[in-house]
Design a protein around this motif. Structure first.
Motif, PDB file in Angstrom:
ATOM      1  N   TYR A 166       0.860  -1.160   0.000  1.00 19.91           N
ATOM      2  CA  TYR A 166       0.000   0.000   0.000  1.00 19.91           C
ATOM      3  C   TYR A 166       0.909   1.226   0.000  1.00 19.91           C
ATOM      4  O   TYR A 166       2.096   1.129   0.300  1.00 19.91           O
ATOM      5  CB  TYR A 166      -0.896   0.006   1.241  1.00 19.91           C
ATOM      6  N   ARG A 167       0.334   2.357  -0.332  1.00 16.81           N
ATOM      7  CA  ARG A 167       1.117   3.596  -0.271  1.00 16.81           C
ATOM      8  C   ARG A 167       0.249   4.756   0.176  1.00 16.81           C
ATOM      9  O   ARG A 167      -0.969   4.731   0.020  1.00 16.81           O
ATOM     10  CB  ARG A 167       1.755   3.894  -1.631  1.00 16.81           C
ATOM     11  N   VAL A 221       4.929   7.171   0.780  1.00 18.06           N
ATOM     12  CA  VAL A 221       5.431   6.191   1.736  1.00 18.06           C
ATOM     13  C   VAL A 221       4.755   4.867   1.410  1.00 18.06           C
ATOM     14  O   VAL A 221       3.530   4.800   1.287  1.00 18.06           O
ATOM     15  CB  VAL A 221       5.103   6.615   3.178  1.00 18.06           C
ATOM     16  N   TYR A 222       5.559   3.832   1.232  1.00 16.97           N
ATOM     17  CA  TYR A 222       5.040   2.518   0.872  1.00 16.97           C
ATOM     18  C   TYR A 222       5.055   1.602   2.096  1.00 16.97           C
ATOM     19  O   TYR A 222       6.041   1.554   2.841  1.00 16.97           O
ATOM     20  CB  TYR A 222       5.873   1.917  -0.254  1.00 16.97           C
ATOM     21  N   GLN A 226      -5.139   9.632   1.282  1.00 17.10           N
ATOM     22  CA  GLN A 226      -5.381   8.423   2.050  1.00 17.10           C
ATOM     23  C   GLN A 226      -4.482   7.283   1.569  1.00 17.10           C
ATOM     24  O   GLN A 226      -4.023   7.281   0.423  1.00 17.10           O
ATOM     25  CB  GLN A 226      -6.846   8.004   1.919  1.00 17.10           C
ATOM     26  N   ARG A 227      -4.263   6.335   2.452  1.00 15.93           N
ATOM     27  CA  ARG A 227      -3.513   5.155   2.073  1.00 15.93           C
ATOM     28  C   ARG A 227      -4.303   4.377   1.021  1.00 15.93           C
ATOM     29  O   ARG A 227      -5.513   4.202   1.143  1.00 15.93           O
ATOM     30  CB  ARG A 227      -3.249   4.263   3.297  1.00 15.93           C
ATOM     31  N   GLU A 228      -3.599   3.914  -0.008  1.00 15.02           N
ATOM     32  CA  GLU A 228      -4.267   3.188  -1.080  1.00 15.02           C
ATOM     33  C   GLU A 228      -3.543   1.889  -1.399  1.00 15.02           C
ATOM     34  O   GLU A 228      -2.327   1.771  -1.206  1.00 15.02           O
ATOM     35  CB  GLU A 228      -4.326   4.050  -2.354  1.00 15.02           C
ATOM     36  N   TYR A 283      -3.835  -5.360  -8.844  1.00 14.65           N
ATOM     37  CA  TYR A 283      -3.093  -4.117  -8.969  1.00 14.65           C
ATOM     38  C   TYR A 283      -4.044  -2.930  -9.014  1.00 14.65           C
ATOM     39  O   TYR A 283      -5.146  -3.017  -9.554  1.00 14.65           O
ATOM     40  CB  TYR A 283      -2.270  -4.097 -10.261  1.00 14.65           C
ATOM     41  N   ALA A 284      -3.567  -1.815  -8.478  1.00 15.28           N
ATOM     42  CA  ALA A 284      -4.277  -0.566  -8.697  1.00 15.28           C
ATOM     43  C   ALA A 284      -4.163  -0.209 -10.176  1.00 15.28           C
ATOM     44  O   ALA A 284      -3.135  -0.475 -10.811  1.00 15.28           O
ATOM     45  CB  ALA A 284      -3.651   0.530  -7.843  1.00 15.28           C
TER      46      ALA A 284
END
Length: 120
Positions: free
Chosen positions: A37-38, A92-93, A44-46, A59-60
């Protein structure tokens, strides 16, 4: 005690590549899904990508065709190969795993984080 430890983040120019790694360690009975996630500043975190024990991936849309998630079940490790990076990939991952600790039920774990910065 279960831990997820990420590595491989850093600074790269647009169009470049990075490879993230995340190793799960501790008293683990089994791992179901692992993923990445990132979270970009102010967002927001996605979800970026996930992979099951059997190798099924998601995958996104924003990373399809550029990122590849893979997994080494013997090493309890998940990888994210990121190619053709764009400035909008800067974030940020976080590594994530749904796993079952020995003697407990399944639960969700997060790594600490690793920074990926893509310069234009």
């Amino acid at each position: 005690q279960v831990q997820l430890v990420e590595s491989g983040g850093g600074l790269v120019q647009a169009g470049g590549s990075l490879r993230l790694s995340c190793a799960a360690s501790g008293s683990i009975a089994s791992i179901n899904v692992m993923g990445w996630y990132r979270q970009a500043p102010g967002k927001q975190r996605e979800l970026v990508a996930t992979i099951t024990t059997g190798g099924r991936t998601t995958y996104a849309d924003s990373v399809k065709g550029r990122f590849t998630i893979s997994r080494d079940n013997a090493k309890n490790t998940v990888y994210l190969q990121m190619n053709s990076l764009k400035p909008e990939d800067t974030a940020v991952y976080y590594c994530n795993a749904i796993l079952t600790p020995i003697g407990l039920g399944p639960r969700n774990y997060w790594g600490r984080q690793t920074q990926v910065t893509v310069s234009s």
